[in-house]
Enzyme design. Structure first.
Site, PDB file in Angstrom:
ATOM      1  N   ASP A 151     -77.186  -3.149 -78.346  1.00 48.73           N
ATOM      2  CA  ASP A 151     -76.088  -3.313 -79.177  1.00 48.73           C
ATOM      3  C   ASP A 151     -74.804  -3.106 -79.189  1.00 48.73           C
ATOM      4  O   ASP A 151     -73.919  -2.797 -79.732  1.00 48.73           O
ATOM      5  CB  ASP A 151     -76.502  -1.961 -80.356  1.00 48.73           C
ATOM      6  CG  ASP A 151     -77.262  -2.524 -81.422  1.00 48.73           C
ATOM      7  OD1 ASP A 151     -77.547  -3.622 -81.545  1.00 48.73           O
ATOM      8  OD2 ASP A 151     -78.244  -1.426 -81.960  1.00 48.73           O
TER       9      ASP A 151
ATOM     10  N   LYS B 179     -71.849  -4.400 -80.990  1.00 43.80           N
ATOM     11  CA  LYS B 179     -71.294  -3.657 -82.480  1.00 43.80           C
ATOM     12  C   LYS B 179     -70.135  -3.210 -82.224  1.00 43.80           C
ATOM     13  O   LYS B 179     -69.438  -2.885 -83.215  1.00 43.80           O
ATOM     14  CB  LYS B 179     -72.350  -2.712 -82.784  1.00 43.80           C
ATOM     15  CG  LYS B 179     -73.534  -3.271 -83.545  1.00 43.80           C
ATOM     16  CD  LYS B 179     -74.484  -2.039 -83.971  1.00 43.80           C
ATOM     17  CE  LYS B 179     -75.586  -2.423 -84.726  1.00 43.80           C
ATOM     18  NZ  LYS B 179     -76.544  -1.379 -85.002  1.00 43.80           N
TER      19      LYS B 179
ATOM     20  N   HIS C 117     -73.615  -9.499 -84.169  1.00 41.29           N
ATOM     21  CA  HIS C 117     -73.470  -8.730 -82.935  1.00 41.29           C
ATOM     22  C   HIS C 117     -74.448  -8.970 -81.903  1.00 41.29           C
ATOM     23  O   HIS C 117     -73.680  -8.786 -80.766  1.00 41.29           O
ATOM     24  CB  HIS C 117     -73.732  -7.262 -83.444  1.00 41.29           C
ATOM     25  CG  HIS C 117     -75.321  -6.693 -83.560  1.00 41.29           C
ATOM     26  ND1 HIS C 117     -75.668  -6.754 -84.737  1.00 41.29           N
ATOM     27  CD2 HIS C 117     -75.862  -6.199 -82.526  1.00 41.29           C
ATOM     28  CE1 HIS C 117     -77.053  -6.463 -84.513  1.00 41.29           C
ATOM     29  NE2 HIS C 117     -77.248  -6.098 -83.195  1.00 41.29           N
TER      30      HIS C 117
ATOM     31  N   HIS D 119     -82.533  -9.474 -79.430  1.00 43.74           N
ATOM     32  CA  HIS D 119     -83.323  -8.356 -79.908  1.00 43.74           C
ATOM     33  C   HIS D 119     -83.582  -8.288 -81.571  1.00 43.74           C
ATOM     34  O   HIS D 119     -84.151  -7.438 -82.024  1.00 43.74           O
ATOM     35  CB  HIS D 119     -82.742  -7.029 -79.398  1.00 43.74           C
ATOM     36  CG  HIS D 119     -81.524  -6.420 -80.028  1.00 43.74           C
ATOM     37  ND1 HIS D 119     -80.074  -7.037 -79.511  1.00 43.74           N
ATOM     38  CD2 HIS D 119     -81.154  -5.551 -81.016  1.00 43.74           C
ATOM     39  CE1 HIS D 119     -79.279  -6.642 -80.372  1.00 43.74           C
ATOM     40  NE2 HIS D 119     -79.623  -5.517 -81.079  1.00 43.74           N
TER      41      HIS D 119
ATOM     42  N   ASP E 192     -86.464  -0.685 -80.781  1.00 44.72           N
ATOM     43  CA  ASP E 192     -85.440  -0.339 -81.718  1.00 44.72           C
ATOM     44  C   ASP E 192     -85.948   0.024 -83.033  1.00 44.72           C
ATOM     45  O   ASP E 192     -85.386   0.880 -83.877  1.00 44.72           O
ATOM     46  CB  ASP E 192     -84.788  -1.696 -81.681  1.00 44.72           C
ATOM     47  CG  ASP E 192     -83.228  -1.742 -82.200  1.00 44.72           C
ATOM     48  OD1 ASP E 192     -82.581  -0.221 -82.070  1.00 44.72           O
ATOM     49  OD2 ASP E 192     -82.502  -2.452 -82.538  1.00 44.72           O
TER      50      ASP E 192
HETATM   51 FE   LIG Z   1     -79.168  -4.705 -82.783  1.00 41.60          FE
END
Ligand SMILES: [Fe+2]
Length: 326
Positions: free
Chosen positions: A185, A188, A213, A237, A266
């Site tokens: 991530d 982000k 993102h 992902h 996740d």
């Molecule tokens: Fe993500």
């Protein structure tokens, strides 16, 4: 490193241990001796060890089994292992690699060779530590806007390693995925926190911003070959097996394996922890949602092989969550 480097030598022949101590002690290493696999494993659990020299032919637990057990241990698996054996066949070498050993030396060994291999593995370990530290630091920096903090990134890495091991991927691959999945991530960092922390319904514009993102993440990670898995994970992902994911709507095997693993890891963690739009669920509820679906998360989102690996290892997921909860 401030303290003396510690080498654990596991061999059932006391004479061999004396030989190794005579070689390594005067070079400034702290030598710890064990005459069985069980004793060696106990020492690893109780003390800090920097490298293991492991005889293959041990009574009861043989060296391969000991090596495998060390590599399965979350705390110990980064310790480099050199297998030492009188056997020198190709099969033995292959077996050593399969159980995750970093190196292999045949007996009777050349002293200069033993010292050179130890020196090299310790050097690699030091640079690996620095690399891993930097990856984690970047992953942590990216969490600043997000509601996920603390151990989320570490847990996702551990879940990925569990799945990869169950899918019989090589120890090298699951080591890579464990570290590099923590950057999933990182993109982000570009998304304003008012959007990420918004408890209400997102506008279509805000939602489309969040969906960028993965692309931002891949751009931040860039093109270094050592981070190619991290880049692929950042980008894929949120892609789903049935093609309903983003950013590209990739389907099935068009999604790289690492992306298919991280989405399950996740999801599990997102379900187990509170989000602005939902409470934390317990392990059983989370398991049911992932394997049976709840309308929002559906089993069709996941590669059936990865889903099967998740089912096989679900109790380990619960263990990691318990161990690394904030
Ligand atoms: Fe993500």
């Amino acid at each position: 490193m401030a303290r003396t480097l510690r080498i654990l030598c596991i061999d059932d022949e006391p004479a061999n241990l004396v030989l190794l101590e005579g070689l390594l002690g005067p070079r400034g290493y702290d030598v710890i001796k064990a005459t069985s696999g069980q004793e060696g494993l106990k020492i690893i659990r109780e003390q800090e060890v920097d490298i293991v020299l492991l005889d293959v032919l041990l009574p009861q637990l043989d060296g391969y089994t000991v090596c495998k057990k060390i590599k399965e241990d979350v705390e110990a698996r980064n310790i480099p292992i050199i297998m030492i054996t009188a056997l020198a066949s190709k099969e033995d070498r292959i077996r050593s690699i399969e159980v995750g050993a970093e190196d292999f030396i045949s007996k009777p060994f050349d002293q200069a060779e033993v010292l050179a291999r130890i020196g090299m593995l310790l050097k690699i370990r030091e640079s690996e530590d620095a690399f891993t530290y930097t990856v984690y630091a970047l992953a942590r920096a990216a969490e600043i806007n997000d509601e996920d903090t603390g151990n989320h990134i570490l847990r996702v890495g551990e879940y990925c390693a569990i799945i990869a091991a169950n899918l019989k991927m090589s120890p090298k691959i699951f080591q890579h995925i464990r570290i590099q999945a923590t950057l999933h991530d990182v993109g982000k960092i570009h998304i304003p926190s008012v959007i990420l922390r918004n408890p209400g319904k997102l506008t279509p514009e805000e939602w489309s911003e969040i969906k960028k993102h993965p692309i931002y993440g891949a751009r931040i990670i860039g093109d270094h070959p050592r981070l190619s898995m991290a880049k692929s994970i950042a980008l894929t992902h949120h892609e789903r097996w049935d093609g309903s994911g983003y950013p590209y709507g990739l389907k099935g095997e068009k999604i790289p394996m690492e992306g298919r693993i991280v989405i399950v890891a996740d999801q599990y963690d997102a379900l187990r922890n509170p989000r602005v739009y939902k409470p934390a669920y317990d392990h059983q509820t989370t398991y049911k949602i992932i394997t049976e679906g709840d309308g929002r998360t559906m089993p069709s989102h996941f590669d059936p092989l990865v889903l099967a690996a998740f089912k096989n290892t679900a109790s380990q997921f619960a263990g990691v969550h318990e161990k690394l909860k904030e």
